[in-house]
Design a protein around this motif. Structure first.
Motif, PDB file in Angstrom:
ATOM      1  N   PHE A 142       0.932  -1.110   0.009  1.00 41.70           N
ATOM      2  CA  PHE A 142      -0.022  -0.025  -0.045  1.00 41.70           C
ATOM      3  C   PHE A 142       0.886   1.295  -0.061  1.00 41.70           C
ATOM      4  O   PHE A 142       0.295   2.395   0.287  1.00 41.70           O
ATOM      5  CB  PHE A 142      -0.926   0.077   1.146  1.00 41.70           C
ATOM      6  CG  PHE A 142      -1.983  -0.969   1.113  1.00 41.70           C
ATOM      7  CD1 PHE A 142      -3.075  -0.756   0.418  1.00 41.70           C
ATOM      8  CD2 PHE A 142      -1.786  -2.547   1.612  1.00 41.70           C
ATOM      9  CE1 PHE A 142      -4.212  -1.592   0.468  1.00 41.70           C
ATOM     10  CE2 PHE A 142      -2.948  -3.160   1.620  1.00 41.70           C
ATOM     11  CZ  PHE A 142      -4.002  -2.988   0.989  1.00 41.70           C
ATOM     12  N   SER A 143       2.234   1.166  -0.395  1.00 48.36           N
ATOM     13  CA  SER A 143       3.052   2.379  -0.634  1.00 48.36           C
ATOM     14  C   SER A 143       3.224   2.914   0.507  1.00 48.36           C
ATOM     15  O   SER A 143       3.401   4.287   0.687  1.00 48.36           O
ATOM     16  CB  SER A 143       2.638   3.380  -1.726  1.00 48.36           C
ATOM     17  OG  SER A 143       2.169   2.658  -2.844  1.00 48.36           O
ATOM     18  N   ILE A 144       3.427   2.427   1.690  1.00 53.07           N
ATOM     19  CA  ILE A 144       3.868   2.733   2.939  1.00 53.07           C
ATOM     20  C   ILE A 144       5.102   2.615   3.434  1.00 53.07           C
ATOM     21  O   ILE A 144       5.685   1.381   3.184  1.00 53.07           O
ATOM     22  CB  ILE A 144       2.847   2.227   4.173  1.00 53.07           C
ATOM     23  CG1 ILE A 144       1.230   2.608   3.978  1.00 53.07           C
ATOM     24  CG2 ILE A 144       3.099   2.854   5.595  1.00 53.07           C
ATOM     25  CD1 ILE A 144       0.353   1.873   4.656  1.00 53.07           C
TER      26      ILE A 144
ATOM     27  N   PHE B 236       2.292   8.574   0.315  1.00 49.91           N
ATOM     28  CA  PHE B 236       1.918   9.580  -0.733  1.00 49.91           C
ATOM     29  C   PHE B 236       1.974  10.985  -0.062  1.00 49.91           C
ATOM     30  O   PHE B 236       1.115  11.719   0.036  1.00 49.91           O
ATOM     31  CB  PHE B 236       0.490   9.174  -0.914  1.00 49.91           C
ATOM     32  CG  PHE B 236       0.135   8.201  -1.564  1.00 49.91           C
ATOM     33  CD1 PHE B 236       0.620   7.859  -2.951  1.00 49.91           C
ATOM     34  CD2 PHE B 236      -0.188   6.899  -0.912  1.00 49.91           C
ATOM     35  CE1 PHE B 236       0.516   6.692  -3.720  1.00 49.91           C
ATOM     36  CE2 PHE B 236      -0.537   5.775  -1.315  1.00 49.91           C
ATOM     37  CZ  PHE B 236      -0.086   5.535  -2.852  1.00 49.91           C
ATOM     38  N   GLU B 237       3.145  11.296   0.483  1.00 46.17           N
ATOM     39  CA  GLU B 237       3.537  12.427   1.288  1.00 46.17           C
ATOM     40  C   GLU B 237       2.730  12.865   2.440  1.00 46.17           C
ATOM     41  O   GLU B 237       2.631  13.956   2.974  1.00 46.17           O
ATOM     42  CB  GLU B 237       3.460  13.872   0.242  1.00 46.17           C
ATOM     43  CG  GLU B 237       4.091  13.690  -1.144  1.00 46.17           C
ATOM     44  CD  GLU B 237       4.041  14.662  -2.215  1.00 46.17           C
ATOM     45  OE1 GLU B 237       3.129  15.596  -1.789  1.00 46.17           O
ATOM     46  OE2 GLU B 237       4.853  14.851  -3.136  1.00 46.17           O
TER      47      GLU B 237
END
Length: 206
Positions: free
Chosen positions: A72-74, A98-99
């Motif tokens: 989950f792009s963490i 995601f920033e």
């Protein structure tokens, strides 16, 4: 307050507590060490993360967390050991996705196991090092220095025993049977903070 970077120096079995290990963190620029009591499972997980040649047959809990997070792009940016109360270290896992930055409370052993897997830096504050840090020779954890290891392990045991004696956990002297009964009652009463204290003692006694 300025952060001081740490790295994992090694893991040593401690004789003062059953099935407990001493995780030794070292400062990058000095010879100051920070010993932390961890359980056998956490010690195994950290050791596997440190040894590239060792791979578990099935993913451990920390491996699953890493796989889940990456799906989950963490990303784990860093770990901060930010507090020491009654001999217990508290850590934050600083994550980014995601920033967006999220700070998660975690047991220090879990936080370090994740930091190693994500190759994230580990930090603490000067006042924690002053309160719980020790200074050791650079010969610790070297297999060809058995006499030095024995001396170092004894010093670590003394430090950890001292930290443990500062703990105000009211369940430290209860038996496993009594603790199991108490934790069941605490969970039924939805007193999860109390259940966590009881579980901590159970883990140390196993």
């Amino acid at each position: 307050m300025n952060l001081i970077e740490l790295f994992v120096q090694g893991i040593s079995y401690t004789h003062t507590q059953n099935s407990a290990y001493a995780l030794l963190l070292s400062t990058v620029k000095t010879n100051r060490k920070l010993p932390i009591i961890i359980g056998a499972f956490e010690a195994q997980s950290i050791a596997l993360a440190m040894e590239k040649d060792l791979v578990a047959s099935r993913p451990l809990t920390h491996d699953l967390f890493k796989n889940f997070a990456e799906s989950f792009s963490i990303n784990v940016e860093k770990v901060i050991i930010h507090k020491l109360i009654d001999g217990v270290f508290y850590a934050n896992v600083v994550c980014e996705s995601f920033e967006r930055q999220v700070i998660l409370d975690a047991r220090t052993s879990d936080a370090i196991a994740l930091a190693l897997r994500f190759k994230a830096p580990i930090f603490t504050y000067a006042h924690i090092l002053e309160k719980a840090g020790i200074t050791l020779d650079e010969t610790e954890f070297m297999e060809d220095e058995n006499e030095s290891i024995d001396e170092i392990n004894k010093e670590i045991d003394d430090i950890l025993d001292n930290l443990s004696n500062k703990s105000t956990n009211p369940y430290a002297n209860y038996s496993i049977e009594q603790l199991n009964e108490l934790i069941e009652k605490a969970i039924l009463d939805e007193n999860y903070d109390e259940a966590a204290k009881i579980q901590e003692v159970i883990n140390q006694k196993k």
